[in-house]
Motif scaffolding. Structure first.
Motif, mmCIF file in Angstrom:
data_model
loop_
_atom_site.group_PDB
_atom_site.id
_atom_site.type_symbol
_atom_site.label_atom_id
_atom_site.label_comp_id
_atom_site.label_asym_id
_atom_site.label_seq_id
_atom_site.Cartn_x
_atom_site.Cartn_y
_atom_site.Cartn_z
ATOM 1 N N PHE A 71 10.085 45.535 33.131
ATOM 2 C CA PHE A 71 10.057 46.881 33.706
ATOM 3 C C PHE A 71 9.777 47.959 32.670
ATOM 4 C CE2 PHE A 71 13.077 44.615 36.577
ATOM 5 C CZ PHE A 71 12.292 44.660 37.706
ATOM 6 N N HIS A 75 8.741 51.805 33.355
ATOM 7 C CA HIS A 75 9.817 52.771 33.158
ATOM 8 C C HIS A 75 9.357 53.858 32.206
ATOM 9 C CE1 HIS A 75 13.843 53.911 31.279
ATOM 10 N NE2 HIS A 75 13.826 54.437 32.485
ATOM 11 N N LEU A 80 7.790 53.525 37.627
ATOM 12 C CA LEU A 80 8.931 52.892 38.294
ATOM 13 C C LEU A 80 9.636 53.877 39.218
ATOM 14 C CD1 LEU A 80 9.927 50.060 38.156
ATOM 15 C CD2 LEU A 80 11.555 50.726 36.437
ATOM 16 N N VAL A 94 9.824 44.491 43.571
ATOM 17 C CA VAL A 94 10.446 43.769 42.451
ATOM 18 C C VAL A 94 10.001 42.309 42.462
ATOM 19 C CG1 VAL A 94 12.645 42.906 41.565
ATOM 20 C CG2 VAL A 94 12.443 45.272 42.265
ATOM 21 N N THR A 98 8.082 40.448 39.532
ATOM 22 C CA THR A 98 8.656 39.247 38.920
ATOM 23 C C THR A 98 7.672 38.085 38.986
ATOM 24 O OG1 THR A 98 10.750 40.044 39.802
ATOM 25 C CG2 THR A 98 10.755 37.877 38.816
ATOM 26 N N ALA A 146 15.448 39.296 36.177
ATOM 27 C CA ALA A 146 15.051 40.626 36.656
ATOM 28 C C ALA A 146 16.278 41.507 36.872
ATOM 29 C CB ALA A 146 14.262 40.498 37.952
ATOM 30 N N SER A 150 16.796 44.962 34.824
ATOM 31 C CA SER A 150 16.895 46.281 35.445
ATOM 32 C C SER A 150 18.226 46.947 35.124
ATOM 33 C CB SER A 150 16.670 46.202 36.958
ATOM 34 O OG SER A 150 17.088 44.987 37.482
ATOM 35 N N LEU A 153 17.948 48.625 31.625
ATOM 36 C CA LEU A 153 16.771 49.474 31.439
ATOM 37 C C LEU A 153 17.108 50.732 30.642
ATOM 38 C CD1 LEU A 153 13.958 48.975 32.485
ATOM 39 C CD2 LEU A 153 14.454 50.479 34.393
ATOM 40 N N ALA A 212 18.238 42.965 42.224
ATOM 41 C CA ALA A 212 17.499 43.641 41.161
ATOM 42 C C ALA A 212 17.070 45.030 41.612
ATOM 43 C CB ALA A 212 16.291 42.809 40.751
ATOM 44 N N LEU A 216 17.992 48.484 39.825
ATOM 45 C CA LEU A 216 17.021 49.510 39.411
ATOM 46 C C LEU A 216 17.459 50.888 39.888
ATOM 47 C CD1 LEU A 216 13.446 48.059 39.914
ATOM 48 C CD2 LEU A 216 14.571 48.713 37.802
ATOM 49 N N ARG A 217 17.931 50.950 41.138
ATOM 50 C CA ARG A 217 18.386 52.252 41.649
ATOM 51 C C ARG A 217 19.563 52.770 40.828
ATOM 52 N NH1 ARG A 217 15.597 53.295 46.170
ATOM 53 N NH2 ARG A 217 15.047 51.519 47.490
ATOM 54 N N SER A 219 20.176 52.126 37.715
ATOM 55 C CA SER A 219 19.766 52.511 36.368
ATOM 56 C C SER A 219 18.945 53.790 36.347
ATOM 57 C CB SER A 219 18.956 51.388 35.729
ATOM 58 O OG SER A 219 19.766 50.265 35.563
#
Lengths: 221, 57, 247
Positions: A71, A75, A80, A94, A98, A146, A150, A153, A212, A216-217, A219
């Motif tokens: 990512f 990012h 992202l 995702v 991946t 993954a 994430s 990140l 994952a 991500l949300r 992070s």
């Protein structure tokens, strides 16, 4: 679906352009595996017994080291965040990312592994089982990885941290993967191990993209 | 009663080192956790007190 | 019938006071139970026919192993509640539980070694249970270091919650795979059952020691969660008032 296709195409294109990334992971794997005979001595019987485990552990480490790339680029340039906003399910995006990551950094290892297995004196049969177990197992590594990628990140020291998070979760894959080759060598047949690896793959495919995406949300919020 | 005297109790039928080693180390670790926590509390209160003094002229 | 307003205690400020009142009770209970448990373990429980006195390590080893697993599950539940309902206090509880869980995990590991040396002849044996315990320790370390690496408390809580939940889902898979691996590689470990003849007094001693560890864990966690609350809420007025009252 269109966005997922677009992500697939774009990431594949980017991976093709950054061939050196692919080669770095591959050569890490090759060097790592070649170190073992130098460390434990060239005794053929010993190497034959160690071979499957060494190849699998090396695959685990190579897979973990390449996770940072999953990512990081998107990012860095803000793509992202755009992906988070788009109406398409983030889990699917995702999954697509991946999948491309697996093709770019793990598929070469799977193809290379039988060649390295020869160095350890594995029989033809065992090489097939090894390749098959890696083919089933390495996607699980990418999928589980993954989540770790994430979560870490943008953190300082993220590379080492991701290993602490992800390596314990890799253990079942290692056990069934290396175990498949061992079971084949001892005449038990690798079927049981391989089907368990398949089951892990199905589980990982169902569960990890959502986790994952949630990571991500967390992070990026 | 399992033990006739103190030295027999400490000897643990030849396993004294292992038995007392595990219990001793276990309780030492628990005590260490308590000690570290009280140190953490003291430093935290000190720091918060300093911040408060800086904020109230 | 009077009803207690439980929601009141979901706020960190009032829980800080409540926890402070609860700690001495749990600490005293833990101390008493430890004394009773140790008394039963050393003076009431008879010598084991097969393992001699070495089996007495069971009275700390098994309770510690139980606690390490139990705390991981409780931690994941608290973290999950914090993630789902955005309740800060439950996330703080998860954070406060982790070090104690890791501590019990390490106690279980080295008491296992102390027991294994006279029984198996080796400090470490790749036995399925010991190996799973080691992996559980790694999971604790992962959780703690992830939370420590993130400065923003909200992200730290939620990231920790996610990895705790992923871990809790994986624990059965890991345990199953390690057992599978262990049965395939027989020979290394002699399958020694934990207690060959589990007398009632042995079981009672073990349960009381486990309860003592449990009470200890509650007291220490409450103590630690108070510190976490203070750190997190240091800019609020109630902490300022508290500090003034302390002087």
């Amino acid at each position: 679906m269109t966005i997922v296709m677009w992500v697939l195409k774009r990431d594949l294109l980017l991976a093709m352009r950054r061939k050196s990334d692919v080669l770095t992971t591959l050569f890490f794997f090759v060097i790592m595996v070649s170190l073992f005979p130098l460390g434990v001595g060239p005794e053929p019987q010993l190497l034959k017994a160690m071979g499957p485990g060494v190849l699998w552990v090396a695959a685990l480490l190579a897979s973990m080291l390449s996770l940072g790339r999953l990512f990081a680029a998107d990012h860095g340039d803000g793509t992202l965040e755009q992906m988070l906003l788009c109406p398409e399910s983030l889990a699917l995006i995702v999954l697509a990312k991946t999948a491309v990551h697996w093709i770019a950094s793990e598929l070469p290892l799977v193809l290379m592994a039988p060649l390295l297995g020869l160095q350890f004196g594995l029989s033809g049969d065992a090489l097939w089982v090894l390749a098959l177990s890696l083919l089933l197992g390495t996607p699980v590594l990418s999928l589980v990885g993954a989540i770790g990628a994430s979560l870490t990140l943008g953190l300082r020291g993220g590379g080492v941290l991701v290993s602490l998070l992800v390596l314990p979760l890799y253990i079942p894959v290692l056990i069934f993967g290396a175990g498949a080759v061992d079971a084949n060598a001892s005449g038990l047949g690798a079927g049981g191990h391989l089907s368990l690896l398949g089951a892990l793959l199905v589980l990982a495919l169902l569960a990890t993209p959502k986790a994952a995406a949630a990571a991500l949300r967390i992070s990026l919020e | 009663m399992n033990w006739e005297n103190v030295s027999q109790f400490l000897h643990m039928g030849g396993y004294g080192f292992y038995v007392w080693g595990s219990f001793g180390l276990s309780f030492a670790l628990l005590a260490l956790e308590l000690l570290l926590l009280s140190v953490r509390r003291r430093t935290l209160l000190k720091r918060l007190g300093q911040i408060q003094r800086l904020n109230t002229p | 019938m009077s009803t207690i307003n439980w929601y009141k205690y979901a706020s960190p400020a009032s829980f800080y006071g409540l926890a402070g009142k609860m700690i001495p009770g749990f600490a005293a209970l833990s101390g008493i139970l430890f004394i009773v448990g140790l008394y039963i373990g050393f003076f009431v429980a008879p010598t084991d026919a097969q393992q001699g006195e070495a089996y007495r390590i069971i009275f700390i080893h098994v309770p510690a192993a139980w606690m390490s697993m139990f705390i991981y599950v409780i931690m994941a539940i608290y973290a999950g509640i914090g993630l789902a309902f955005n309740t800060r206090l439950s996330s703080m509880m998860a954070q406060a539980l982790a070090p104690t869980g890791a501590l019990f995990c390490s106690i279980a590991l080295f008491t296992g070694a102390f027991w294994g040396k006279p029984m198996w002849g080796a400090w470490w044996v790749w036995d399925a249970r010991l190996t799973s315990q080691l992996i559980l320790f790694f999971l604790y370390i992962g959780f703690i270091s992830l939370q420590a690496a993130i400065d923003d408390p909200k992200r730290s809580d939620r990231a920790g919650a996610l990895i705790a939940l992923v871990g809790v889902v994986n624990v059965p898979i890991i345990y199953f795979s390690v057992k599978w691996w262990n049965t395939l590689h027989q020979g290394a470990s002699i399958n020694l059952t934990r207690a060959p003849s589990m007398a009632h007094t042995m079981l009672a001693g073990m349960l009381i020691m486990a309860l003592a560890c449990w009470m200890y864990a509650i007291a220490v966690t409450l103590y630690r969660v108070r510190l976490v609350i203070l750190e997190r809420e240091r800019h609020s007025t109630w902490v300022a008032q508290l500090l003034k009252d302390m002087k």
